[in-house]
Design an enzyme around this catalytic site. Sequence first.
Site, PDB file in Angstrom:
ATOM      1  N   GLY A  31       0.862  -1.189   0.020  1.00  0.00           N
ATOM      2  CA  GLY A  31       0.036   0.128   0.143  1.00  0.00           C
ATOM      3  C   GLY A  31       0.918   1.353   0.070  1.00  0.00           C
ATOM      4  CG  HIS A  37       3.318   0.797  -5.619  1.00  0.00           C
ATOM      5  ND1 HIS A  37       3.273   1.941  -4.552  1.00  0.00           N
ATOM      6  CD2 HIS A  37       3.799  -0.144  -5.262  1.00  0.00           C
ATOM      7  CE1 HIS A  37       4.058   1.318  -3.615  1.00  0.00           C
ATOM      8  NE2 HIS A  37       4.351   0.029  -3.776  1.00  0.00           N
TER       9      HIS A  37
END
Length: 282
Positions: A31, A37
């Site tokens: 996360g 990402h």
Amino acid sequence: MHVFQTQKELQIELNKTENQSKKIGFVPTMGALHEGHLSLLEQSLAENEITVLSIFVNPTQFNNADDLKKYPRTLEKDVKLVEKLNKKILVYAPSVSDIYEGNTISTSFDYDGLENQMEGKHRPGHFDGVGTIVKKLFEIVKPTNAYFGEKDFQQLQIVRKLVAKHKIQVNIIGCEIFREESGLAMSSRNERLSESARAESKLIYQILSQAKEKFVSKSANDVVLFVEKEFKKHPNFTLEYFEIAAEDTLLTCKRKVKNKKYRGFIAVFIENIRLIDNISLK
């Protein structure tokens, strides 16, 4: 966009008749998503019919309880970022109990010595935790392709070794390091830095780039001494290690061998926040 919180829910979706013959791309994360990402997700979207993103802060790979406690958790923000990129991405955000089923301990793995270098020396048990969660996630998602950033290059090599030794049917794809405009490698930990420390941290990549230039004509030991000397000039940084190692074995370079691929690996602290990076020394 639906966020799957249990492996059962996710597997029901993946096992639907219309999905069974489709290629699955998988991006495992903890996360606090950033552009790095998202670049992994974009590559997966381009190469697979289905893309799964996991968001799970894995307790068994932290050997520092305070670091685990302070690790950024921004699920709501993360989901909005993913939704903006592509609403068809499947997000798996499980609880610790869903993953570990009441037994939150790591399995011991043998990576043929890869685990004993660099990060392994300084974070005992870390790669057992990594192997445990990656293997569990692969068993849940059963991806065709899985995407990992090269910022954690040692982790990437260990995942490749894990897959080979356990004969897991997945293609591991390493993706280039995504950097901020300053050169600082993108990391979820960057969010914990003050504005001034984040600006100052561009020094890490600057010194790595200088080390790469020097490696052309200098010995590995000379380059290591240069990096150590440079960081001593900057008291806000504490250099944990800088090592030059072979890409395949991760063994420290004692003497350069022609046609062998090497990387410079670094870990430094600033504001008590640990940052890692690496650079190819081709």
